[in-house]
Write a protein that holds these residues in place. Sequence first.
Motif, PDB file in Angstrom:
ATOM      1  N   LEU A  59      26.457  29.054  -8.234  1.00  0.00           N
ATOM      2  CA  LEU A  59      26.974  27.887  -7.514  1.00  0.00           C
ATOM      3  C   LEU A  59      28.031  27.144  -8.325  1.00  0.00           C
ATOM      4  O   LEU A  59      29.016  26.641  -7.763  1.00  0.00           O
ATOM      5  N   GLU A  60      27.861  27.066  -9.617  1.00  0.00           N
ATOM      6  CA  GLU A  60      28.875  26.420 -10.465  1.00  0.00           C
ATOM      7  C   GLU A  60      30.197  27.192 -10.429  1.00  0.00           C
ATOM      8  O   GLU A  60      31.269  26.591 -10.377  1.00  0.00           O
ATOM      9  N   LYS A  61      30.109  28.517 -10.453  1.00  0.00           N
ATOM     10  CA  LYS A  61      31.325  29.328 -10.350  1.00  0.00           C
ATOM     11  C   LYS A  61      31.968  29.143  -8.976  1.00  0.00           C
ATOM     12  O   LYS A  61      33.193  29.021  -8.864  1.00  0.00           O
ATOM     13  N   LEU A  62      31.136  29.122  -7.947  1.00  0.00           N
ATOM     14  CA  LEU A  62      31.651  28.914  -6.587  1.00  0.00           C
ATOM     15  C   LEU A  62      32.299  27.541  -6.439  1.00  0.00           C
ATOM     16  O   LEU A  62      33.284  27.392  -5.718  1.00  0.00           O
ATOM     17  N   LYS A  63      31.747  26.565  -7.144  1.00  0.00           N
ATOM     18  CA  LYS A  63      32.331  25.219  -7.110  1.00  0.00           C
ATOM     19  C   LYS A  63      33.766  25.252  -7.628  1.00  0.00           C
ATOM     20  O   LYS A  63      34.668  24.677  -7.019  1.00  0.00           O
ATOM     21  N   GLY A  64      33.995  25.936  -8.732  1.00  0.00           N
ATOM     22  CA  GLY A  64      35.345  26.058  -9.278  1.00  0.00           C
ATOM     23  C   GLY A  64      36.275  26.816  -8.344  1.00  0.00           C
ATOM     24  O   GLY A  64      37.412  26.404  -8.116  1.00  0.00           O
ATOM     25  N   SER A  71      30.784  18.902   2.229  1.00  0.00           N
ATOM     26  CA  SER A  71      29.315  18.807   2.231  1.00  0.00           C
ATOM     27  C   SER A  71      28.724  19.685   1.138  1.00  0.00           C
ATOM     28  O   SER A  71      27.759  19.292   0.469  1.00  0.00           O
ATOM     29  N   PHE A  72      29.292  20.869   0.943  1.00  0.00           N
ATOM     30  CA  PHE A  72      28.854  21.767  -0.133  1.00  0.00           C
ATOM     31  C   PHE A  72      29.047  21.090  -1.492  1.00  0.00           C
ATOM     32  O   PHE A  72      28.119  21.040  -2.310  1.00  0.00           O
ATOM     33  N   LEU A  73      30.246  20.548  -1.712  1.00  0.00           N
ATOM     34  CA  LEU A  73      30.534  19.918  -3.003  1.00  0.00           C
ATOM     35  C   LEU A  73      29.662  18.681  -3.224  1.00  0.00           C
ATOM     36  O   LEU A  73      29.169  18.456  -4.339  1.00  0.00           O
ATOM     37  N   ASP A  74      29.444  17.886  -2.189  1.00  0.00           N
ATOM     38  CA  ASP A  74      28.576  16.706  -2.301  1.00  0.00           C
ATOM     39  C   ASP A  74      27.135  17.105  -2.604  1.00  0.00           C
ATOM     40  O   ASP A  74      26.470  16.490  -3.436  1.00  0.00           O
ATOM     41  N   ALA A  75      26.658  18.152  -1.934  1.00  0.00           N
ATOM     42  CA  ALA A  75      25.286  18.611  -2.149  1.00  0.00           C
ATOM     43  C   ALA A  75      25.103  19.140  -3.572  1.00  0.00           C
ATOM     44  O   ALA A  75      24.026  18.981  -4.156  1.00  0.00           O
ATOM     45  N   LEU A  76      26.141  19.742  -4.127  1.00  0.00           N
ATOM     46  CA  LEU A  76      26.055  20.220  -5.512  1.00  0.00           C
ATOM     47  C   LEU A  76      25.839  19.066  -6.483  1.00  0.00           C
ATOM     48  O   LEU A  76      25.149  19.214  -7.493  1.00  0.00           O
ATOM     49  N   LEU A  77      26.417  17.913  -6.180  1.00  0.00           N
ATOM     50  CA  LEU A  77      26.251  16.744  -7.044  1.00  0.00           C
ATOM     51  C   LEU A  77      24.804  16.253  -7.074  1.00  0.00           C
ATOM     52  O   LEU A  77      24.365  15.662  -8.060  1.00  0.00           O
ATOM     53  N   ASP A  78      24.071  16.505  -5.991  1.00  0.00           N
ATOM     54  CA  ASP A  78      22.690  16.038  -5.881  1.00  0.00           C
ATOM     55  C   ASP A  78      21.680  16.981  -6.523  1.00  0.00           C
ATOM     56  O   ASP A  78      20.504  16.649  -6.629  1.00  0.00           O
ATOM     57  N   ILE A  79      22.134  18.154  -6.940  1.00  0.00           N
ATOM     58  CA  ILE A  79      21.206  19.133  -7.518  1.00  0.00           C
ATOM     59  C   ILE A  79      20.815  18.717  -8.932  1.00  0.00           C
ATOM     60  O   ILE A  79      21.652  18.365  -9.751  1.00  0.00           O
ATOM     61  N   LYS A  80      19.540  18.772  -9.176  1.00  0.00           N
ATOM     62  CA  LYS A  80      18.982  18.478 -10.511  1.00  0.00           C
ATOM     63  C   LYS A  80      18.866  19.784 -11.292  1.00  0.00           C
ATOM     64  O   LYS A  80      19.047  20.864 -10.753  1.00  0.00           O
ATOM     65  N   ALA A  81      18.547  19.684 -12.552  1.00  0.00           N
ATOM     66  CA  ALA A  81      18.420  20.866 -13.407  1.00  0.00           C
ATOM     67  C   ALA A  81      17.333  21.812 -12.902  1.00  0.00           C
ATOM     68  O   ALA A  81      17.492  23.023 -12.923  1.00  0.00           O
ATOM     69  N   VAL A  82      16.215  21.250 -12.457  1.00  0.00           N
ATOM     70  CA  VAL A  82      15.138  22.071 -11.905  1.00  0.00           C
ATOM     71  C   VAL A  82      15.157  21.879 -10.394  1.00  0.00           C
ATOM     72  O   VAL A  82      15.070  20.769  -9.893  1.00  0.00           O
ATOM     73  N   VAL A  83      15.317  22.979  -9.696  1.00  0.00           N
ATOM     74  CA  VAL A  83      15.482  22.899  -8.248  1.00  0.00           C
ATOM     75  C   VAL A  83      14.797  24.091  -7.586  1.00  0.00           C
ATOM     76  O   VAL A  83      14.659  25.155  -8.187  1.00  0.00           O
ATOM     77  N   GLU A  84      14.392  23.889  -6.352  1.00  0.00           N
ATOM     78  CA  GLU A  84      13.760  24.967  -5.595  1.00  0.00           C
ATOM     79  C   GLU A  84      14.817  25.839  -4.933  1.00  0.00           C
ATOM     80  O   GLU A  84      15.907  25.381  -4.603  1.00  0.00           O
ATOM     81  N   LYS A  85      14.454  27.078  -4.717  1.00  0.00           N
ATOM     82  CA  LYS A  85      15.359  28.038  -4.067  1.00  0.00           C
ATOM     83  C   LYS A  85      15.761  27.544  -2.672  1.00  0.00           C
ATOM     84  O   LYS A  85      16.917  27.698  -2.254  1.00  0.00           O
ATOM     85  N   LYS A  86      14.859  26.901  -1.971  1.00  0.00           N
ATOM     86  CA  LYS A  86      15.147  26.404  -0.616  1.00  0.00           C
ATOM     87  C   LYS A  86      16.322  25.422  -0.636  1.00  0.00           C
ATOM     88  O   LYS A  86      17.198  25.473   0.224  1.00  0.00           O
ATOM     89  N   GLN A  87      16.341  24.532  -1.613  1.00  0.00           N
ATOM     90  CA  GLN A  87      17.437  23.563  -1.721  1.00  0.00           C
ATOM     91  C   GLN A  87      18.756  24.278  -2.032  1.00  0.00           C
ATOM     92  O   GLN A  87      19.802  23.920  -1.493  1.00  0.00           O
ATOM     93  N   LEU A  88      18.705  25.287  -2.877  1.00  0.00           N
ATOM     94  CA  LEU A  88      19.900  26.045  -3.208  1.00  0.00           C
ATOM     95  C   LEU A  88      20.449  26.780  -1.981  1.00  0.00           C
ATOM     96  O   LEU A  88      21.669  26.862  -1.783  1.00  0.00           O
ATOM     97  N   LEU A  89      19.553  27.288  -1.159  1.00  0.00           N
ATOM     98  CA  LEU A  89      19.983  27.960   0.067  1.00  0.00           C
ATOM     99  C   LEU A  89      20.626  26.977   1.042  1.00  0.00           C
ATOM    100  O   LEU A  89      21.613  27.302   1.708  1.00  0.00           O
ATOM    101  N   GLU A  90      20.084  25.772   1.095  1.00  0.00           N
ATOM    102  CA  GLU A  90      20.659  24.743   1.970  1.00  0.00           C
ATOM    103  C   GLU A  90      22.070  24.373   1.512  1.00  0.00           C
ATOM    104  O   GLU A  90      22.992  24.274   2.321  1.00  0.00           O
ATOM    105  N   VAL A  91      22.237  24.192   0.216  1.00  0.00           N
ATOM    106  CA  VAL A  91      23.553  23.873  -0.345  1.00  0.00           C
ATOM    107  C   VAL A  91      24.534  25.010  -0.043  1.00  0.00           C
ATOM    108  O   VAL A  91      25.661  24.782   0.392  1.00  0.00           O
ATOM    109  N   THR A  92      24.081  26.217  -0.256  1.00  0.00           N
ATOM    110  CA  THR A  92      24.917  27.390  -0.031  1.00  0.00           C
ATOM    111  C   THR A  92      25.297  27.541   1.435  1.00  0.00           C
ATOM    112  O   THR A  92      26.402  27.980   1.759  1.00  0.00           O
ATOM    113  N   SER A  93      24.399  27.148   2.325  1.00  0.00           N
ATOM    114  CA  SER A  93      24.683  27.284   3.758  1.00  0.00           C
ATOM    115  C   SER A  93      25.915  26.478   4.177  1.00  0.00           C
ATOM    116  O   SER A  93      26.640  26.882   5.085  1.00  0.00           O
TER     117      SER A  93
END
Length: 138
Positions: free
Chosen positions: A19-24, A80-102
């Motif tokens: 996700l960090e690479k995708l952000k760039g 929305s993708f970029l904003d959601a990335l800002l809300d991600i914490k260091a420890v996160v569930e796969k479900k949240q990552l899938l939502e951000v990616t969507s």
Amino acid sequence: MNAKEVVLLKDPSACLVVLEKLKGQTSDFMEELERHSLWEDKELFPFLHNYFHYQPVPSIMPSFWILEKDHMLGVSFIQSFLDALLDIKAVVEKKQLLEVTSFLIQACLILNDHLTMEEQIVYPLTEKVLTDLDSFFS
């Protein structure tokens, strides 16, 4: 690297790296998309509108409006993708990552359709202009 890779990975920390690479990559893409959009809005669309405005054919403006709305919707999903990335914490569930990616996947689908529609509308119009110019100068 693409957003679908996040769906396939099992490890959330590996997903964060992707996700960090995708952000760039997304930021670079947005800069290029903005340059392209400004050129269309300032140069291409006004030229085509003026050229075809005097032709006895239906207006092309509704097609340009649809293209603009699709563009805005795609950019909205990217934001929305970029904003959601800002809300991600260091420890996160796969479900949240899938939502951000969507958000990014949806943006890609919309903008892919947008670019395809742009090709289907703009290329024939510019081909007509070039044909007319060729005919005029022959």
